[in-house]
Design a protein around this motif. Structure first.
Motif, PDB file in Angstrom:
ATOM      1  N   LEU A  13       0.834  -1.207   0.000  1.00 50.80           N
ATOM      2  CA  LEU A  13       0.000   0.000   0.000  1.00 50.80           C
ATOM      3  C   LEU A  13       0.865   1.252   0.000  1.00 50.80           C
ATOM      4  CD1 LEU A  13      -2.726  -1.068   2.605  1.00 50.80           C
ATOM      5  CD2 LEU A  13      -2.968  -0.999   0.118  1.00 50.80           C
ATOM      6  N   ARG A  14       1.915   1.243   0.812  1.00 47.49           N
ATOM      7  CA  ARG A  14       2.807   2.400   0.896  1.00 47.49           C
ATOM      8  C   ARG A  14       3.520   2.632  -0.437  1.00 47.49           C
ATOM      9  NH1 ARG A  14       4.993   4.927   5.342  1.00 47.49           N
ATOM     10  NH2 ARG A  14       4.358   3.209   6.704  1.00 47.49           N
ATOM     11  N   ALA A  15       3.946   1.523  -1.067  1.00 47.29           N
ATOM     12  CA  ALA A  15       4.659   1.645  -2.337  1.00 47.29           C
ATOM     13  C   ALA A  15       3.752   2.208  -3.435  1.00 47.29           C
ATOM     14  CB  ALA A  15       5.213   0.284  -2.765  1.00 47.29           C
ATOM     15  N   LEU A  16       2.488   1.793  -3.440  1.00 49.28           N
ATOM     16  CA  LEU A  16       1.555   2.262  -4.463  1.00 49.28           C
ATOM     17  C   LEU A  16       1.136   3.715  -4.229  1.00 49.28           C
ATOM     18  CD1 LEU A  16      -0.773  -0.849  -4.848  1.00 49.28           C
ATOM     19  CD2 LEU A  16       0.594   0.181  -6.665  1.00 49.28           C
ATOM     20  N   ALA A  17       0.914   4.062  -2.970  1.00 44.09           N
ATOM     21  CA  ALA A  17       0.363   5.387  -2.663  1.00 44.09           C
ATOM     22  C   ALA A  17       1.428   6.445  -2.447  1.00 44.09           C
ATOM     23  CB  ALA A  17      -0.534   5.295  -1.423  1.00 44.09           C
ATOM     24  N   ARG A  24      -1.815   9.792   5.175  1.00 45.95           N
ATOM     25  CA  ARG A  24      -3.124  10.445   5.212  1.00 45.95           C
ATOM     26  C   ARG A  24      -4.245   9.408   5.239  1.00 45.95           C
ATOM     27  NH1 ARG A  24      -3.455  15.122   0.831  1.00 45.95           N
ATOM     28  NH2 ARG A  24      -5.293  15.638   2.070  1.00 45.95           N
ATOM     29  N   GLY A  25      -4.014   8.277   4.588  1.00 42.43           N
ATOM     30  CA  GLY A  25      -5.015   7.213   4.600  1.00 42.43           C
ATOM     31  C   GLY A  25      -5.253   6.649   5.983  1.00 42.43           C
ATOM     32  N   PHE A  78      -3.211   6.029  -6.724  1.00 40.38           N
ATOM     33  CA  PHE A  78      -3.643   5.190  -5.606  1.00 40.38           C
ATOM     34  C   PHE A  78      -3.760   6.130  -4.412  1.00 40.38           C
ATOM     35  CE2 PHE A  78      -3.495   1.922  -2.362  1.00 40.38           C
ATOM     36  CZ  PHE A  78      -4.065   0.806  -2.984  1.00 40.38           C
ATOM     37  N   CYS A  79      -4.990   6.598  -4.151  1.00 38.39           N
ATOM     38  CA  CYS A  79      -5.201   7.716  -3.233  1.00 38.39           C
ATOM     39  C   CYS A  79      -5.314   7.253  -1.782  1.00 38.39           C
ATOM     40  CB  CYS A  79      -6.464   8.469  -3.626  1.00 38.39           C
ATOM     41  SG  CYS A  79      -7.959   7.486  -3.436  1.00 38.39           S
TER      42      CYS A  79
END
Length: 560
Positions: A13-17, A24-25, A78-79
């Motif tokens: 998730l960190r790599a995509l966003a 922030r997510g 990827f928000c």
């Protein structure tokens, strides 16, 4: 690497966003609701500025991916909302297998139930839903009209969907209404695709062109800040392309239509690339396209769209010489076009010709105050690669003399230092800046470049000698900041003079600036051993300006 539990982990998730969106997510975990887990995807809604729909796709060739209908997500990112849903899935990992099994059971049960319904029961179900869902009813009406070849109704319905007037309450489609209009445009695109799928591609071509015309006329009256209408319009364009590839309309007429779209006033609504239609155009259509583009270019040689279209066609043909000739017809005085030619030639493996064109650009633009810095960098990089440091110095020297800017001075210095000749070049460069300052031209840059150049060299002593009578307040303050320890008396005089000018202005910005000047003055008094004098000065200043409570608060914060 974090442990993966459902095909992905937090690190994915960190790599995509990216770190910012990931962090922030984390703040949106409590905003996730309606989580539904399927075999290869997860859907949910997230309450943010608005309510956003999120879908994560798991596995497949691309691994984890996400979609969100927030503005940032619609740009393909990827928000933070995708991150929040992904983190929610991870935190509920133990329940995922059970949710998937339940989803399979629900799908299987629905399929079994629908299969068991009679024809009349299915019709009643459909009628019930089209009565409640206007969008579904419109889509089915279009499919029905297309199936019975009622093209008049299909055309009427598609144009009604494209018509922006129901959304233009004040003569234009406002930002808040753009998503609703975009949804209808997307429905029209779906109807056009359905026509093509039903074997009526030729009709779809004509209807798509009508829809594109209406969209072109409307584009200037829509606040499409989020790009949602543009995306829907692109879907209409894709439907037109699909229909053309299936129907193979007259290639010459198609070429004429495409040129009209690229060069017409409404071309901004969507990005139509004529070369996407190469298969539908065939050799005769492409030839017609090239001829029309050349004619348009001759009629309006300075037109941006005409130039773009011609360049696009010539480049696609792979004829580098023709592309160079095309660029050479309109050489920009900044040298940017010379650089484009050089880059095209270099990409074609013709490095010597590329450098010749770049050098020509340097010569052609020698008298210009502004020249595209990338061209100068290009030439200097090639000279460096070829072991020609003296030529680098010559180019940088000429550009410095033409511009007399700090950036040109810095680049000249860097090149001359690499060639080990800066000592000999610096005196002449400073003399040119000194003469420029005397002509009072230096104010173009917010103060004589001579002072900035000396400060950039780290030569504060020379800057002090030259500053009197020519330096501006910014340069005086910078000089004082650099010289509190070495020239405390001179720096103190600068700080006090500038502080006096800031007694009148009000506002946080002026107060913060005044406080920084006073800190500088305090440091100078410390070096001079005259702290008591500063204490008296500050007490007098506070007494004079005591009614400015915000200033007093800021001075307190600075320890003054």
């Amino acid at each position: 690497m974090a442990r993966k539990v459902v095909g992905f982990g937090e690190d994915d998730l960190r790599a995509l966003a990216g770190t910012r969106s990931f962090e922030r997510g984390l703040g949106y975990l409590d905003a996730v609701s309606g989580l539904e887990v399927g075999e290869g995807s997860v859907t949910a809604v997230v309450q943010g500025t608005d309510v956003y729909e999120v879908e994560l796709t798991l596995g497949g060739d691309d691994g984890l991916s996400g979609w969100c209908d927030c503005p940032y997500g619609q740009e393909g990112n990827f928000c933070k909302h995708c991150v929040a849903v992904g983190l929610t899935v991870l935190r509920r990992a133990r329940t995922i297998p059970r949710q998937r099994a339940a989803a399979r059971a629900r799908a299987s049960g629905l399929e079994a139930w629908l299969t068991a319904l009679s024809r009349d029961e299915l019709l009643a179900l459909v009628r019930e839903h089209i009565a409640e869902d206007r969008g579904l009813r419109r889509r089915l009406e279009l499919r029905a009209a297309a199936a019975r070849s009622d093209l008049g109704t299909v055309r009427e319905r598609i144009l009604a969907l494209i018509d922006p007037r129901p959304f233009a309450r004040y003569g234009y489609v406002e930002y808040a209404d753009a998503p609703g209009y975009a949804q209808q445009v997307a429905e029209a695109a779906g109807a056009l695709r359905a026509l093509t799928a039903d074997g009526q591609a030729a009709q779809a071509v004509g209807l798509a062109e009508e829809a594109i015309r209406v969209l072109g006329e409307a584009c200037g009256e829509i606040d499409d800040s989020d790009g949602v209408v543009g995306q829907a319009a692109a879907a209409v364009a894709e439907a037109h392309l699909d229909a053309c590839e299936a129907a193979r309309p007259g290639p010459e007429r198609l070429a004429e239509w495409l040129v009209g779209q690229v060069l017409g006033d409404g071309s901004g609504v969507m990005d139509l690339d004529p070369l996407d239609y190469a298969e539908a155009l065939g050799p005769s259509g492409l030839a017609r396209l090239r001829k029309l583009a050349a004619e348009a270019r001759r009629r309006r040689p300075s037109g941006w769209a005409e130039r773009y279209l011609m360049e696009r066609l010539v480049k696609a043909e792979g004829d580098v010489d023709a592309l160079v000739a095309l660029h050479a017809q309109d050489l920009d005085p900044s040298g940017a076009t010379h650089l484009r030619i050089a880059e095209e030639l270099e990409s074609a493996g013709r490095a010597d010709e590329a450098l010749t064109w770049a050098e020509r650009g340097i010569r052609d633009c020698a008298a210009e105050t502004y020249i595209d810095g990338r061209l100068v960098d290009y030439v200097c990089a090639r000279y460096t690669e070829a072991g020609r440091p003296a030529d680098v110095v010559g180019v940088r020297r000429d550009r410095f003399r033409a511009e007399l800017s700090l950036a040109a001075y810095q680049q000249f210095r860097s090149g001359a230092q690499a060639a080990q000749c800066w000592g000999a070049e610096r005196a002449a460069a400073l003399a040119a800046l000194r003469e420029d300052a005397r002509r009072e031209r230096g104010g173009r840059y917010g103060g004589p470049v001579l002072i900035d150049a000396l400060l950039d060299d780290g030569d504060a002593d020379a800057a002090w000698r030259e500053a009197e009578g020519i330096a501006d307040d910014r340069q005086w303050e910078h000089l004082a900041d650099l010289s509190r320890e070495t020239h405390p008396a001179e720096a103190l005089a600068v700080y006090l003079r500038l502080a006096e000018r800031l007694k009148e202005p009000t506002g946080d910005r002026a107060y913060e600036h005044l406080a920084r000047l006073l800190v500088g003055a305090r440091d100078c008094h410390r070096v001079l051993g005259t702290q008591e004098a500063f204490t008296d000065y500050l007490a007098g200043l506070r007494a004079e300006l005591k009614r400015r409570r915000k200033l007093m608060s800021i001075l307190d914060r600075y320890g003054l």
